[in-house]
Design an enzyme around this catalytic site. Structure first.
Site, PDB file in Angstrom:
ATOM      1  N   ASN A 192       7.621   4.788   5.073  1.00 59.48           N
ATOM      2  CA  ASN A 192       7.634   3.488   4.396  1.00 59.48           C
ATOM      3  C   ASN A 192       7.884   3.733   2.908  1.00 59.48           C
ATOM      4  O   ASN A 192       6.990   4.195   2.204  1.00 59.48           O
ATOM      5  CB  ASN A 192       6.272   2.804   4.625  1.00 59.48           C
ATOM      6  CG  ASN A 192       6.139   1.514   3.841  1.00 59.48           C
ATOM      7  OD1 ASN A 192       7.117   0.969   3.342  1.00 59.48           O
ATOM      8  ND2 ASN A 192       4.903   1.028   3.727  1.00 59.48           N
ATOM      9  N   LYS A 212       8.345   1.607   0.654  1.00 62.48           N
ATOM     10  CA  LYS A 212       7.783   0.530  -0.180  1.00 62.48           C
ATOM     11  C   LYS A 212       8.819   0.088  -1.232  1.00 62.48           C
ATOM     12  O   LYS A 212      10.017   0.101  -0.946  1.00 62.48           O
ATOM     13  CB  LYS A 212       6.469   0.972  -0.825  1.00 62.48           C
ATOM     14  CG  LYS A 212       5.492   1.567   0.172  1.00 62.48           C
ATOM     15  CD  LYS A 212       4.108   1.690  -0.374  1.00 62.48           C
ATOM     16  CE  LYS A 212       3.261   2.472   0.593  1.00 62.48           C
ATOM     17  NZ  LYS A 212       1.836   2.374   0.320  1.00 62.48           N
ATOM     18  N   HIS A 241       1.683  -4.876   7.045  1.00 57.40           N
ATOM     19  CA  HIS A 241       1.187  -3.801   6.178  1.00 57.40           C
ATOM     20  C   HIS A 241       0.073  -4.370   5.294  1.00 57.40           C
ATOM     21  O   HIS A 241       0.137  -5.522   4.862  1.00 57.40           O
ATOM     22  CB  HIS A 241       2.325  -3.249   5.321  1.00 57.40           C
ATOM     23  CG  HIS A 241       1.940  -1.994   4.610  1.00 57.40           C
ATOM     24  ND1 HIS A 241       1.192  -2.015   3.453  1.00 57.40           N
ATOM     25  CD2 HIS A 241       2.159  -0.696   4.904  1.00 57.40           C
ATOM     26  CE1 HIS A 241       0.973  -0.768   3.066  1.00 57.40           C
ATOM     27  NE2 HIS A 241       1.549   0.056   3.931  1.00 57.40           N
ATOM     28  N   GLU A 283      -0.597  -4.050   2.293  1.00 53.86           N
ATOM     29  CA  GLU A 283      -0.155  -4.577   0.994  1.00 53.86           C
ATOM     30  C   GLU A 283       0.385  -5.995   1.148  1.00 53.86           C
ATOM     31  O   GLU A 283       0.235  -6.824   0.255  1.00 53.86           O
ATOM     32  CB  GLU A 283       0.883  -3.626   0.372  1.00 53.86           C
ATOM     33  CG  GLU A 283       0.216  -2.341  -0.115  1.00 53.86           C
ATOM     34  CD  GLU A 283       1.096  -1.114  -0.097  1.00 53.86           C
ATOM     35  OE1 GLU A 283       2.332  -1.237   0.009  1.00 53.86           O
ATOM     36  OE2 GLU A 283       0.541  -0.001  -0.180  1.00 53.86           O
ATOM     37  N   GLU A 286      -3.981   1.994   9.688  1.00 49.16           N
ATOM     38  CA  GLU A 286      -3.951   2.424   8.291  1.00 49.16           C
ATOM     39  C   GLU A 286      -5.214   1.932   7.589  1.00 49.16           C
ATOM     40  O   GLU A 286      -5.272   0.765   7.162  1.00 49.16           O
ATOM     41  CB  GLU A 286      -2.729   1.834   7.589  1.00 49.16           C
ATOM     42  CG  GLU A 286      -1.414   2.273   8.205  1.00 49.16           C
ATOM     43  CD  GLU A 286      -0.294   2.247   7.189  1.00 49.16           C
ATOM     44  OE1 GLU A 286       0.336   3.286   6.996  1.00 49.16           O
ATOM     45  OE2 GLU A 286      -0.070   1.195   6.562  1.00 49.16           O
ATOM     46  N   GLY A 319      -2.422   5.491  -0.235  1.00 51.26           N
ATOM     47  CA  GLY A 319      -2.030   5.787  -1.619  1.00 51.26           C
ATOM     48  C   GLY A 319      -3.172   6.290  -2.493  1.00 51.26           C
ATOM     49  O   GLY A 319      -3.027   6.381  -3.706  1.00 51.26           O
ATOM     50  N   SER A 366      -2.398   8.412   3.221  1.00 47.89           N
ATOM     51  CA  SER A 366      -2.381   9.726   2.572  1.00 47.89           C
ATOM     52  C   SER A 366      -2.137  10.869   3.563  1.00 47.89           C
ATOM     53  O   SER A 366      -2.728  11.952   3.427  1.00 47.89           O
ATOM     54  CB  SER A 366      -3.664   9.944   1.766  1.00 47.89           C
ATOM     55  OG  SER A 366      -3.776   8.956   0.767  1.00 47.89           O
ATOM     56  N   GLY A 375       3.659   6.914   3.528  1.00 52.25           N
ATOM     57  CA  GLY A 375       4.091   6.248   2.297  1.00 52.25           C
ATOM     58  C   GLY A 375       4.607   7.264   1.289  1.00 52.25           C
ATOM     59  O   GLY A 375       5.756   7.713   1.356  1.00 52.25           O
TER      60      GLY A 375
HETATM   61  C1  PEP Z   1       1.504   3.297   3.760  1.00 50.09           C
HETATM   62  O1  PEP Z   1       1.533   2.531   2.813  1.00 50.09           O
HETATM   63  O2  PEP Z   1       1.932   2.916   4.859  1.00 50.09           O
HETATM   64  C2  PEP Z   1       0.928   4.619   3.552  1.00 50.09           C
HETATM   65  C3  PEP Z   1       0.433   5.243   4.570  1.00 50.09           C
HETATM   66  O3  PEP Z   1       0.933   5.100   2.258  1.00 50.09           O
HETATM   67  P1  PEP Z   1       0.455   6.583   1.764  1.00 50.09           P
HETATM   68  O4  PEP Z   1       0.982   7.565   2.770  1.00 50.09           O
HETATM   69  O5  PEP Z   1       1.063   6.728   0.415  1.00 50.09           O
HETATM   70  O6  PEP Z   1      -1.034   6.537   1.753  1.00 50.09           O
END
Ligand code: PEP
Length: 251
Positions: free
Chosen positions: A9, A11, A96, A98, A168, A174, A214, A235
């Site tokens: 992703n 973003k 998601h 966000e 998630e 993040g 992460s 991400g």
């Molecule tokens: C995401 O936003 O789907 C995600 C998993 O982000 P990150 O890997 O940066 O935590």
């Protein structure tokens, strides 16, 4: 048969030329990947058309990060599902955290978007996950169960063939804080049970359930070794082709 998937992703990152270069690097490195692992990239809407061209003939599938909750018409700034399929998108991410947090995406809206996406022939990567407050209050199983039921219980077992779930935990996205493999596994097993209750054991067994939050080359192996973790939604680490591919090679 359950599919293993590693999805990136992006973003709201990279310019169009940078995104095209990243896609080229992912395609190049994906040649080393075993046949049972599918790679997916989800660039911003503006990048989909040129990235679709880069992915042609490769093993890397294209995803959107969202879609509109209407088929077409006067919805300024929105992108419809048939626009996505017409340029070669195979997936869309939906729900998601966000989008839930900053853009008021509700489970009700996600039902409509999922209906439209599946009807158009898009596969859906549905994100679920609790925030920090909910986890600290011990509500994580309830939150994830409710999010999964509220959306997916409106669909059929046949529809589930085109749905992937991404767990998630919001506190891990993040932040550099990853759920432990055991923490992730117990939620994944719970989600699989929720699917089994409504659609039966076979559908649940076939469902791909990704972990996101992460996930990086240093922790992917441990996470993917769990029996209910079938890959990752990535991400930050998806913005570097080397890291993204290292994660995909962690099965
Ligand atoms: C995401 O936003 O789907 C995600 C998993 O982000 P990150 O890997 O940066 O935590």
């Amino acid at each position: 048969m359950r599919k293993f998937i590693v999805a990136g992703n992006w973003k709201m990152n990279t310019t169009v030329p940078e995104g095209v270069e990243l896609a080229k690097a992912v395609v190049e490195k994906s040649k080393k990947l075993p046949a049972n692992v599918e790679l997916v990239v989800a660039p911003p809407f503006t990048h989909l058309y040129p990235v679709a061209d880069v992915l042609k003939g490769s093993k890397v599938a294209l995803s959107a990060q969202n879609c509109a909750d209407h088929e077409k018409g006067a919805y300024t700034g929105e992108v419809a599902v048939n626009m996505l399929t017409s340029l070669g998108c195979q997936y869309t991410i939906l729900g998601h955290s966000e989008r839930r947090q900053y853009y008021g995406e509700t489970d009700e809206k996600l039902v409509v978007k999922t209906q439209l996406a599946l009807a158009a022939g898009l596969k859906v990567i549905l994100c679920v996950g609790e925030n920090l407050e909910e986890r600290e209050a011990g509500k994580h199983f309830d939150v994830v169960t409710a999010q999964t039921k509220n959306v997916l219980y409106n669909f059929t077992a046949e529809d589930m063939k085109n749905v992937v779930i991404a767990y998630e935990p919001v506190w891990a996205i993040g932040t550099g804080k990853t759920a432990t493999a055991a923490q992730a596994e117990e939620i994944h097993a719970c989600i699989r049970n929720v699917i089994a209750e409504k659609f039966g054991a076979q559908v649940a067994d076939d469902m791909t359930i990704l972990y996101g939050g992460s996930c990086k080359p240093s922790n992917a192996k441990e996470l993917f070794a769990e029996k209910d973790i079938d890959g990752g939604l990535i991400g930050g680490a998806a913005l570097k082709a080397d890291d993204f591919l290292a994660i995909a090679l962690s099965f």
